[in-house]
Design an enzyme around this catalytic site. Structure first.
Site, short mmCIF file in Angstrom:
data_model
loop_
_atom_site.label_atom_id
_atom_site.label_comp_id
_atom_site.label_asym_id
_atom_site.label_seq_id
_atom_site.Cartn_x
_atom_site.Cartn_y
_atom_site.Cartn_z
N TYR A 150 0.83 -1.21 0.00
CA TYR A 150 0.00 0.00 0.00
C TYR A 150 0.87 1.27 0.00
O TYR A 150 0.58 2.23 -0.73
CB TYR A 150 -0.90 -0.05 1.24
CG TYR A 150 -1.92 1.05 1.36
CD1 TYR A 150 -3.11 1.01 0.64
CD2 TYR A 150 -1.72 2.12 2.24
CE1 TYR A 150 -4.07 2.01 0.79
CE2 TYR A 150 -2.67 3.11 2.39
CZ TYR A 150 -3.85 3.06 1.66
OH TYR A 150 -4.79 4.04 1.81
N LYS A 154 0.82 4.05 -2.84
CA LYS A 154 0.44 5.44 -2.55
C LYS A 154 1.57 6.42 -2.86
O LYS A 154 1.32 7.58 -3.21
CB LYS A 154 -0.03 5.57 -1.09
CG LYS A 154 -1.37 4.88 -0.82
CD LYS A 154 -2.43 5.27 -1.84
CE LYS A 154 -3.85 5.05 -1.36
NZ LYS A 154 -4.84 5.33 -2.43
#
Ligand code: NAP
Length: 249
Positions: A150, A154
């Site tokens: 993640y 991001k």
């Protein structure tokens, strides 16, 4: 001026609040999510408030589905001029337990999804000489335990944003990113469940950590997205705005 906007992952959470906010700003909004019936819940709320909304079911990581969804929006609502790449998933695990599927799934929705959606809408924006793309990053882009996939996705959203800003600026298109801190949604609720902490305790801890002394609401993020989508933001491009109740939370 009223435009056509697409918000991905808009059945709930930050995406739903953003869709409602852009509709309140006067735009016609395509509420895109995996399941059309769930997207319809948000679309119905917008219509009941007097706005214009269309529910669209599509997986943002599926190239064909994305092309069909954008064609449908253009035909039924008008050429998309605003895109908010918000759809997201978590597959958290410490590195030694993270599977390749956990990695690929997160990259697929966040990065491949944002790439496919941006590529599909840009031709409409270029033809109109006006466009706004807003990508959802996260404070996790700065690194977060249990989120190798993640955090990388991001951080990748920030690189994608800056490159879109550079390539598309000459066509009147801006690209910016909003990087939320802790926001009270189903996503953070699922994290609390996974680590076995009651959600109320999880919220209280996050509120204590944040300089403003509270956790974020989806509407806090929608407000920042709304600015980036506005006429006034035409000279603001390639930026990452941390909306985290402090410099980072
Ligand atoms: P959420 O409540 O889990 O909502 C995400 C939505 O995206 C869901 O409706 C989900 O649909 C949809 N979605 C998932 N995969 C999709 C796909 N392949 N195609 C289309 N839609 C898909 O999440 P949220 O908390 O509102 O977060 C929204 C965005 O903000 C995400 O990008 C997230 O990473 C980012 N963010 C959130 C926080 C936070 O604290 N909540 C912080 C920083 C950044 P299903 O329900 O059908 O799976």
């Amino acid at each position: 001026m009223a435009r056509t906007a697409i918000v991905t992952g808009a059945a709930r959470g930050i995406g739903a609040a953003t869709a409602r906010r852009l509709a309140a700003d006067g735009h016609a909004v395509a509420v895109l999510d995996l399941a059309e019936d769930q997207a319809e819940t948000t679309a119905k709320t917008i219509r009941e408030a007097g706005g214009t909304a269309l529910a669209v079911g599509a997986d943002v990581a599926d190239e064909t589905a994305v092309a069909e969804a954008v064609d449908r929006v253009a035909a039924e609502l008008g050429a998309p001029a605003i895109l908010v790449n918000n759809a997201g998933i978590l597959r958290d695990n410490l590195l030694f337990k993270m599977t390749a599927d956990d990695w690929d799934a997160v990259m697929g929705v966040h990065l491949r999804g944002a790439f496919l959606m941006s590529r599909a809408v840009q031709s409409h924006m270029v033809a109109a000489g006006w466009g706004r793309i807003v990508n959802l990053s996260s404070t996790s882009a700065l690194g977060n335990r249990g989120q190798a996939n993640y955090a990388a996705a991001k951080a990748g959203m920030q690189g994608l944003t800056k490159t879109l800003a550079i390539e598309l600026g000459r066509f009147g298109i801006t690209a910016n990113a909003v990087a939320p801190g802790f926001i009270e949604t189903e996503m953070t609720k699922a994290t609390a469940e996974r680590i076995g902490v009651p959600f109320e305790d999880f919220l209280a801890h996050a509120a204590k950590e944040a300089p403003v002394g509270r956790v974020g609401k989806p509407e806090d993020i929608a407000a920042a997205v709304s600015f980036f989508c506005s006429e006034d933001a035409g000279f603001t491009s390639g930026q990452v705005l941390y909306v985290a109740g402090g410099p980072r939370a």
